[in-house]
Design an enzyme around this catalytic site. Structure first.
Site, mmCIF file in Angstrom:
data_model
loop_
_atom_site.group_PDB
_atom_site.id
_atom_site.type_symbol
_atom_site.label_atom_id
_atom_site.label_comp_id
_atom_site.label_asym_id
_atom_site.label_seq_id
_atom_site.Cartn_x
_atom_site.Cartn_y
_atom_site.Cartn_z
ATOM 1 C CB ALA A 77 -0.853 -0.012 1.229
ATOM 2 C CE LYS A 78 5.259 5.049 -0.222
ATOM 3 N NZ LYS A 78 6.476 4.278 0.089
#
Ligand code: NAD
Length: 425
Positions: A113-114
């Protein structure tokens, strides 16, 4: 991670497109089906929020926040939060995918994720940043979670922001949930060994690769670009293992000493000099900072910013081994020439994965309600990094591909197999 100004892109190649090019090659080598290819290519979730906060002047300002979960096939998603004025959804999507491959290559049970908030933390007061972190956390309260999506620091954020995030998330749940975020201050459940973890993993990768190339560390020379968290720890740990660090650099320039730079002195100087090496007397300043990349060394560690080894300078790179501390320091086009020249390159998704590995240990410790010693953290992360290197190396021989493509093959294969076992609809 300290805030660094986004570096100018030095040629037309986009580092994130470069990553996708490698993903495509690895997918083809693996014979990945079109169906699974499409599953892995697209992010699982993209959330965009408006985050209004009251600024110190009493006016309400609305910030754009985002979080992309690329994959939660291997486990809860993991990835940092970037506070930067130019953060863009496309960039965050690609960085989230990057995290999926990085976690998979070191075999930790996380997806990728980011997150990002478009803001300039350097122009904001501490109070404004705190309100922004808390409001962003509340906006993402159903996205984050210790079993769903676990953020961490990235550019523009650090332990302080992670403490606010943990506090806000905990308040909303009526209990302390320190496993919701990693990169926290030690007193809040941060892990010993996290600060040096990425540089340490770079060292383990470099030592493993040198063994394959039969380079004797006691006769080897090394240049390190970037003297922040990753670069200075990598330099110090490599020096401890016998390498002569003949050049280091930071935003102020590159510094060279063919007799070897005393890394502890350089670190002490930097720490007392506003974080930069300008004026360091233990080495001579090179006329151009780019020269560092072209020095006759055994080992080159780019540990500053992306896209520094490109078609413009790759012909002049003389190192036998490149170990990528930074994310995306080598462009796709430069890769081909590196391979043609017979230079071994340990890719970013492997070489700098020591950081996310110890973040995983932080989460494990939080969930155990227990604290490991630094010795235990280092021993376990060294083992994971060594095993990951070996598995990538064996894969590179099996498929007759460079380590970079092999790392993608290892990662994509693991995620694809897990997907097939879990099944879709
Ligand atoms: P940092 O901010 O602590 O240090 C960056 C260093 O690079 C500083 O010394 C800065 O002066 C220098 N620098 C900036 N621009 C430069 C340039 N054009 N030429 C030479 N030096 C330059 O950052 P960090 O945490 O050490 O991260 C460095 C790289 O490693 C980034 O690509 C980051 O994404 C990657 N990375 C970091 C971690 C981590 O745990 N910190 C984990 C994985 C990857």
């Amino acid at each position: 991670m300290a805030y660094i100004e986004p570096a100018p892109i030095k040629d037309k190649e986009n580092p994130l497109e470069s990553m996708m090019e490698r993903f495509n090659i690895a997918a083809e080598k693996l014979g990945l089906s079109d169906e699974v290819y499409n599953v892995l290519k697209n992010p699982a979730k993209q959330v965009i929020v408006s985050v209004p906060i009251t600024m110190d002047n009493g006016k309400i300002k609305v910030f754009e926040g985002m979080r992309v979960v690329h994959s939660n096939i291997l486990g809860p998603a993991k990835g940092g939060i970037r506070f930067a004025p130019d953060v863009h959804l496309d960039e965050v999507k690609a960085l989230a995918a990057w995290m999926t491959w990085k976690c998979a290559v070191v075999d930790i049970p996380y997806g990728g994720a980011k997150g990002g908030v478009r803001c300039n933390p350097r122009e904001m007061s501490q109070g404004e940043i705190e309100r922004l972190v808390r409001a962003y956390t509340l906006a993402m309260i159903n996205v984050f979670g210790p079993d769903k999506d676990i953020p961490a620091p990235d550019m523009g954020t650090g332990p302080r922001e992670m403490a606010w995030l943990m506090d806000e998330y905990s308040k909303a749940h009526g209990m302390t949930v320190n496993a919701v975020v990693t990169g926290k201050p030690l007193v809040l459940g941060g892990s010993l060994g996290r600060t040096e973890a990425t540089g340490r993993g770079v060292m383990v990768s470099a030592m493993s690769a040198m063994a394959k190339l039969k380079i004797n560390p006691f006769q080897a020379t090394c240049a390190v670009q970037g003297f922040g968290n990753v670069g200075s720890w990598a330099a110090q740990l490599l020096e401890e293992r016998g390498l002569k660090i003949i050049a280091v650099s930071d935003v102020s320039g590159a510094y060279f000493n063919d007799k070897g730079i005393a890394i502890s002195e350089a670190i002490a100087y930097r720490d007392g000099n506003g974080g930069i090496l300008e004026g360091f007397s233990g080495a001579e300043k090179l006329s151009s900072p780019g020269e560092l990349l072209e020095l006759q060394v055994d080992v080159l560690v780019p540990a500053a910013v992306e896209d520094v080894i490109t078609i413009k300078n790759v012909d002049k790179v003389k190192a036998k081994l490149i170990v990528e501390g930074a994310n995306g320091p080598t462009s796709f086009k430069a890769d081909k020439i590196i391979n043609q020249k017979g230079i071994m390159a340990v890719p970013d998704i492997l070489a700098n994965a020591g950081g996310v590995t110890v973040s995983y240990f932080e989460w494990v410790q939080n969930r155990l309600g227990y604290k490991w010693t630094a010795e235990r953290v280092n021993r376990r992360s060294d083992r994971i990094m060594k095993e990951a290197f070996d598995s990538v190396y064996v894969t590179s021989q099996k498929y007759e591909v460079p380590l970079r493509i092999a790392a993608y093959i290892v990662a994509i294969d693991k995620v694809a197999k897990t997907y097939n076992y879990r099944g879709g609809f």
